[in-house]
Design an enzyme around this catalytic site. Structure first.
Site, PDB file in Angstrom:
ATOM      1  N   GLY A  77       0.753  -1.275  -0.031  1.00 33.48           N
ATOM      2  CA  GLY A  77      -0.016  -0.052  -0.057  1.00 33.48           C
ATOM      3  C   GLY A  77       0.879   1.321  -0.021  1.00 33.48           C
ATOM      4  O   GLY A  77       1.941   1.147   0.539  1.00 33.48           O
ATOM      5  N   ARG A 141       1.532  -5.504  -4.973  1.00 33.54           N
ATOM      6  CA  ARG A 141       1.343  -6.501  -3.997  1.00 33.54           C
ATOM      7  C   ARG A 141       1.895  -7.961  -4.372  1.00 33.54           C
ATOM      8  O   ARG A 141       1.451  -8.880  -3.528  1.00 33.54           O
ATOM      9  CB  ARG A 141      -0.171  -6.710  -3.510  1.00 33.54           C
ATOM     10  CG  ARG A 141      -0.494  -5.344  -2.763  1.00 33.54           C
ATOM     11  CD  ARG A 141      -1.576  -5.605  -1.626  1.00 33.54           C
ATOM     12  NE  ARG A 141      -2.081  -4.245  -0.999  1.00 33.54           N
ATOM     13  CZ  ARG A 141      -1.453  -3.733   0.103  1.00 33.54           C
ATOM     14  NH1 ARG A 141      -0.633  -4.435   0.664  1.00 33.54           N
ATOM     15  NH2 ARG A 141      -2.136  -2.797   0.274  1.00 33.54           N
ATOM     16  N   ASP A 172       5.073  -7.753   5.823  1.00 33.19           N
ATOM     17  CA  ASP A 172       5.254  -8.934   4.881  1.00 33.19           C
ATOM     18  C   ASP A 172       6.161  -8.837   3.951  1.00 33.19           C
ATOM     19  O   ASP A 172       7.072  -9.606   3.395  1.00 33.19           O
ATOM     20  CB  ASP A 172       3.761  -9.188   4.229  1.00 33.19           C
ATOM     21  CG  ASP A 172       2.862  -9.709   5.029  1.00 33.19           C
ATOM     22  OD1 ASP A 172       3.192 -10.272   6.033  1.00 33.19           O
ATOM     23  OD2 ASP A 172       1.595  -9.277   5.111  1.00 33.19           O
ATOM     24  N   LYS A 198       7.888   0.790   5.510  1.00 33.18           N
ATOM     25  CA  LYS A 198       7.191   1.427   5.231  1.00 33.18           C
ATOM     26  C   LYS A 198       5.730   0.873   5.849  1.00 33.18           C
ATOM     27  O   LYS A 198       5.403  -0.358   5.636  1.00 33.18           O
ATOM     28  CB  LYS A 198       6.956   1.491   3.644  1.00 33.18           C
ATOM     29  CG  LYS A 198       5.680   2.182   3.017  1.00 33.18           C
ATOM     30  CD  LYS A 198       5.140   1.240   1.920  1.00 33.18           C
ATOM     31  CE  LYS A 198       4.549  -0.052   2.398  1.00 33.18           C
ATOM     32  NZ  LYS A 198       3.430  -0.788   1.803  1.00 33.18           N
ATOM     33  N   THR A 199       4.571   1.747   6.024  1.00 29.09           N
ATOM     34  CA  THR A 199       3.185   1.386   6.090  1.00 29.09           C
ATOM     35  C   THR A 199       2.579   2.471   6.965  1.00 29.09           C
ATOM     36  O   THR A 199       3.092   2.861   7.987  1.00 29.09           O
ATOM     37  CB  THR A 199       2.773   0.048   6.750  1.00 29.09           C
ATOM     38  OG1 THR A 199       1.565   0.017   6.737  1.00 29.09           O
ATOM     39  CG2 THR A 199       3.489  -0.232   8.017  1.00 29.09           C
ATOM     40  N   ILE A 200       1.388   3.041   6.477  1.00 28.22           N
ATOM     41  CA  ILE A 200       0.794   3.922   7.114  1.00 28.22           C
ATOM     42  C   ILE A 200       0.038   3.345   8.444  1.00 28.22           C
ATOM     43  O   ILE A 200      -0.087   4.040   9.506  1.00 28.22           O
ATOM     44  CB  ILE A 200      -0.599   4.396   6.404  1.00 28.22           C
ATOM     45  CG1 ILE A 200      -1.339   3.461   5.837  1.00 28.22           C
ATOM     46  CG2 ILE A 200       0.002   5.250   5.259  1.00 28.22           C
ATOM     47  CD1 ILE A 200      -2.840   3.803   5.674  1.00 28.22           C
ATOM     48  N   ASP A 201      -0.036   1.796   8.276  1.00 31.42           N
ATOM     49  CA  ASP A 201      -0.607   1.311   9.669  1.00 31.42           C
ATOM     50  C   ASP A 201       0.075   1.370  10.870  1.00 31.42           C
ATOM     51  O   ASP A 201      -0.456   1.038  12.015  1.00 31.42           O
ATOM     52  CB  ASP A 201      -0.598  -0.351   9.153  1.00 31.42           C
ATOM     53  CG  ASP A 201      -1.664  -0.640   8.150  1.00 31.42           C
ATOM     54  OD1 ASP A 201      -2.280   0.451   7.515  1.00 31.42           O
ATOM     55  OD2 ASP A 201      -1.742  -1.578   7.480  1.00 31.42           O
ATOM     56  N   LYS A 238     -26.802  17.243  15.131  1.00 29.01           N
ATOM     57  CA  LYS A 238     -27.850  16.119  14.773  1.00 29.01           C
ATOM     58  C   LYS A 238     -27.345  14.957  14.345  1.00 29.01           C
ATOM     59  O   LYS A 238     -28.110  14.174  14.067  1.00 29.01           O
ATOM     60  CB  LYS A 238     -28.636  16.724  13.471  1.00 29.01           C
ATOM     61  CG  LYS A 238     -27.933  17.293  12.346  1.00 29.01           C
ATOM     62  CD  LYS A 238     -29.016  17.680  11.156  1.00 29.01           C
ATOM     63  CE  LYS A 238     -28.475  18.040   9.908  1.00 29.01           C
ATOM     64  NZ  LYS A 238     -29.423  18.586   9.072  1.00 29.01           N
ATOM     65  N   TYR A 239     -25.955  14.588  14.163  1.00 28.39           N
ATOM     66  CA  TYR A 239     -25.598  13.281  13.650  1.00 28.39           C
ATOM     67  C   TYR A 239     -24.503  12.826  14.680  1.00 28.39           C
ATOM     68  O   TYR A 239     -23.885  13.214  15.046  1.00 28.39           O
ATOM     69  CB  TYR A 239     -24.849  13.708  12.247  1.00 28.39           C
ATOM     70  CG  TYR A 239     -25.772  13.903  11.203  1.00 28.39           C
ATOM     71  CD1 TYR A 239     -26.941  13.252  10.900  1.00 28.39           C
ATOM     72  CD2 TYR A 239     -25.440  15.059  10.330  1.00 28.39           C
ATOM     73  CE1 TYR A 239     -27.831  13.505   9.743  1.00 28.39           C
ATOM     74  CE2 TYR A 239     -26.287  15.318   9.341  1.00 28.39           C
ATOM     75  CZ  TYR A 239     -27.483  14.665   8.955  1.00 28.39           C
ATOM     76  OH  TYR A 239     -28.229  14.866   7.974  1.00 28.39           O
ATOM     77  N   MET A 246      -8.413   3.261   8.286  1.00 35.19           N
ATOM     78  CA  MET A 246      -7.469   2.274   7.949  1.00 35.19           C
ATOM     79  C   MET A 246      -6.350   1.855   8.825  1.00 35.19           C
ATOM     80  O   MET A 246      -6.513   2.419   9.842  1.00 35.19           O
ATOM     81  CB  MET A 246      -6.758   2.648   6.475  1.00 35.19           C
ATOM     82  CG  MET A 246      -7.414   2.201   5.444  1.00 35.19           C
ATOM     83  SD  MET A 246      -6.135   2.252   3.984  1.00 35.19           S
ATOM     84  CE  MET A 246      -7.256   1.728   2.683  1.00 35.19           C
ATOM     85  N   ARG A 422      -3.052   8.289   2.173  1.00 39.60           N
ATOM     86  CA  ARG A 422      -1.877   7.283   1.791  1.00 39.60           C
ATOM     87  C   ARG A 422      -0.992   7.946   0.702  1.00 39.60           C
ATOM     88  O   ARG A 422       0.335   7.504   0.801  1.00 39.60           O
ATOM     89  CB  ARG A 422      -2.566   5.956   1.035  1.00 39.60           C
ATOM     90  CG  ARG A 422      -2.995   5.190   2.163  1.00 39.60           C
ATOM     91  CD  ARG A 422      -3.190   3.704   1.727  1.00 39.60           C
ATOM     92  NE  ARG A 422      -3.440   3.349   0.534  1.00 39.60           N
ATOM     93  CZ  ARG A 422      -3.593   2.209  -0.199  1.00 39.60           C
ATOM     94  NH1 ARG A 422      -3.637   1.199   0.623  1.00 39.60           N
ATOM     95  NH2 ARG A 422      -4.043   1.952  -1.144  1.00 39.60           N
TER      96      ARG A 422
HETATM   97  P1  FBP Z   1       0.497  -2.008   3.872  1.00 42.77           P
HETATM   98  O1  FBP Z   1       0.456  -2.681   4.852  1.00 42.77           O
HETATM   99  O2  FBP Z   1       0.801  -2.611   2.264  1.00 42.77           O
HETATM  100  O3  FBP Z   1       1.204  -0.763   3.853  1.00 42.77           O
HETATM  101  O4  FBP Z   1      -1.084  -1.448   3.313  1.00 42.77           O
HETATM  102  C1  FBP Z   1      -1.614  -0.629   4.224  1.00 42.77           C
HETATM  103  C2  FBP Z   1      -3.307  -0.546   3.804  1.00 42.77           C
HETATM  104  O5  FBP Z   1      -3.497   0.898   3.492  1.00 42.77           O
HETATM  105  C3  FBP Z   1      -4.289  -1.124   4.976  1.00 42.77           C
HETATM  106  O6  FBP Z   1      -4.552   0.078   6.134  1.00 42.77           O
HETATM  107  C4  FBP Z   1      -5.091  -1.354   4.370  1.00 42.77           C
HETATM  108  O7  FBP Z   1      -6.264  -2.568   4.922  1.00 42.77           O
HETATM  109  C5  FBP Z   1      -4.858  -1.940   2.886  1.00 42.77           C
HETATM  110  O8  FBP Z   1      -3.582  -1.411   2.673  1.00 42.77           O
HETATM  111  C6  FBP Z   1      -5.876  -1.784   1.732  1.00 42.77           C
HETATM  112  O9  FBP Z   1      -5.311  -2.373   0.735  1.00 42.77           O
HETATM  113  P2  FBP Z   1      -5.279  -1.932  -0.778  1.00 42.77           P
HETATM  114  O10 FBP Z   1      -4.340  -0.889  -0.916  1.00 42.77           O
HETATM  115  O11 FBP Z   1      -5.111  -3.233  -1.537  1.00 42.77           O
HETATM  116  O12 FBP Z   1      -6.690  -1.579  -1.111  1.00 42.77           O
END
Ligand code: FBP
Length: 546
Positions: A77, A141, A172, A198-201, A238-239, A246, A422
């Protein structure tokens, strides 16, 4: 190519480097390392790359190196700052010898296997400095794990005279980088492999890696949006806004956004699991907060939901584990339609898990039973948990209304933030951090290292004081079940319930739930006062303060 004024001004930004990388370096080696788990097994699987020392770079004397070429792959991602890792690597490699070349493999690891590549020229590089996105070479991927892929890879690496490959990826992809490093080392192919976190997660972190790049910018972007929603919410009153964020399994993004925005509710998947909460417990928790605010005349609020929450509800987690095993059965590999897959799964599930499966709304059950991503992960971003939860809360409140326990109104809006952040233009933090990671990778290559991850530490201090070096990837590994088999993988970092960020949140959330204590962080700023432009995430601040 037409470019925006911000992009133009931002292109001129020179990212900062740690002091040790500002001139020639010397590599200082620490003690031999061990993997975080299953040491005997990991050692046996990685005889050539196991046990190597942690490296720290210090200022050193210049060395002359013959020209060499480097390859780069963006994997998985998108995450803000990827282009800066490439520009850091590009500048680092050129500083060692201007004749050195950098090649990018197109659309992820698949580019290596399919021999799809391009040279990153100075003109091309200049168009992408300090920009978001991975579009310079694209990402993908494809999972690099078969010998036949490694062999196809070496053909093109030899053809391009590439001495080292840098793989920018999450847990991974870095696991695969390590497998590739080991394979090329065992075969004595003479190609080094270096990983980049790397990963935003935010789930690729440990004692050695402070944070994965992109987490900072992505969380700031989501927090801006959440803050805007909170203003709207507090204006119209109201909401209830249900906002899914993610982050795959881990709740780091949701937690960081909660620390930045102070919403009424933030669910933390890791806590849901630790407290063995059922889906109904989660729904009751939200409904009670809604009812308590309604009792004070506040029929509005915000709920942050980590996208992976469903996997952490213990009964569903058990179900997913069995589904993974069923989907890995040889007979399952020939199924061609979704309906056939659902029938197959129903026919193979144990009695208890089948009951849980049947109790789920059809769309959620179908998503859990359908295909995994290439790494075997449930595609949680496709499950509309924000709608599922708000629907279930509405049903519960309707019953309570009937019983006289709830007298308010419950109007809802739904949001899912993921792709919005992202590819955001990297914050100053990510711009500097990523550039340093890339530049540092060139020094690991020059020092002959393979199977290492590029690491930059002490990042809550000014950039000049950052510590640069490398960590053997095997050090972060243990064995986990993937696609029905035990595999060596980098241990994923979930939110720690005894960690400082969660503790801070837990100490404040009761007040945030009841009162309207919203904070509106506003957009990322690139120029201006340091307390506005150069702050790290709250998660990092709290973690490093210990
Ligand atoms: P990575 O683990 O590859 O960095 O991806 C992060 C992510 O944005 C997750 O937060 C999300 O669940 C997934 O990718 C979404 O996957 P895709 O980009 O294939 O829609």
């Amino acid at each position: 190519m037409e470019i925006s004024n911000l992009q133009k001004a931002r292109a001129a930004y020179q990212p900062k480097l740690p002091k040790a990388l500002q001139g020639p370096v010397k590599a200082v080696e620490g003690a031999a390392t061990q993997s975080v788990g299953n040491q005997a097994e990991i050692k046996e699987l990685f005889p050539n790359t196991y046990g190597m020392p942690v490296i720290t770079f210090e200022p050193g004397a210049p060395v002359e190196l013959p020209p060499f070429n480097v390859g780069i792959i963006l994997s998985g991602g998108q995450a803000p700052g990827g282009h800066n890792v490439i520009s850091g690597l590009f500048d680092g490699v050129k500083s060692l010898n201007p004749a050195n070349k950098l090649y990018g493999f197109i659309l992820g690891p698949g580019g290596l296997v399919d021999h799809n590549y391009m040279e990153i020229t100075p003109e091309l590089m200049d168009q992408y400095r300090n920009t978001g996105g991975f579009d310079i070479i694209g990402s993908g991927r494809t999972k690099l794990e078969e010998e036949d892929q490694f062999e196809k890879g070496i053909q093109i690496l030899r053809e391009l005279n590439i001495k080292a490959l840098v793989i920018i990826g999450g847990d991974d992809s870095n696991t695969n980088a390590c497998v590739l490093a080991e394979y090329y080392a065992a075969k004595k192919y003479g190609v080094q492999v270096i990983g980049c976190p790397k990963t935003i997660d935010g789930d690729l972190k440990n004692e050695q890696i402070e944070t994965s790049f992109g987490f900072d910018t992505a969380c700031k972007t989501y927090s801006e949006l959440i803050g805007n929603i909170q203003r709207d919410c507090n204006s119209a009153r109201k909401y209830w806004h249900f906002i899914k964020l993610m982050g795959r399994s881990a709740s780091h993004i949701a937690l960081e956004c909660a620390l930045q925005c102070q919403p009424n509710i933030c669910l933390v998947s890791e806590e849901v699991e630790a407290k063995a909460m059922s889906l109904d417990d989660v729904v009751t928790y939200i409904a009670e907060a809604v009812a308590a605010r309604a009792a004070e005349g506040n029929n509005f609020g915000t709920v942050l939901i980590p996208e992976g929450i469903i996997e952490f509800i213990p009964a569903i987690k058990k179900l997913i584990a069995e589904l993974n095993d069923i989907l890995a059965l040889p007979e399952a590999q020939h199924i061609t339609s979704a309906n056939e897959q659902l029938t197959f799964v129903r026919g193979h599930l144990s009695k208890d898990n089948l009951a849980v499966f049947k109790s789920l709304p059809a769309d959620v059950a179908a998503q859990l039973a359908l295909d995994r991503d290439p790494h075997g992960n449930v595609q949680v971003s496709l499950i509309e948990t924000e709608k599922l939860l708000s629907r279930m809360v509405a049903d519960k409140l309707a019953i309570w209304k009937h019983q006289g326990k709830f007298k308010g109104k419950f109007g809802t809006q739904h949001h899912f933030f993921g792709y919005e952040g992202r590819c955001a233009a990297p914050s100053n933090y990510d711009a500097d951090y990523c550039y340093s990671l890339g530049y540092n990778a060139s020094r690991l290559i020059a020092n002959g290292k393979t199977g290492y991850m590029s690491v930059i530490k002490n990042t809550t201090a000014p950039a000049a004081e950052w510590i640069a070096g490398g960590v053997p990837i095997t050090m972060m590994m243990n064995l986990e079940k993937r696609n029905g088999k035990m595999k060596p993988v980098i241990r994923k970092a979930l939110v720690e319930l005894d960690g400082a960020p969660f503790k801070f949140f837990a100490a404040h959330r009761a007040v945030w739930a009841k009162e309207t204590a919203y904070v509106y962080p506003g957009p990322i700023q690139y120029w201006g006062p340091s307390e506005v432009c150069d702050q790290t995430t709250k998660t990092l601040q709290l973690e490093q303060a210990k």
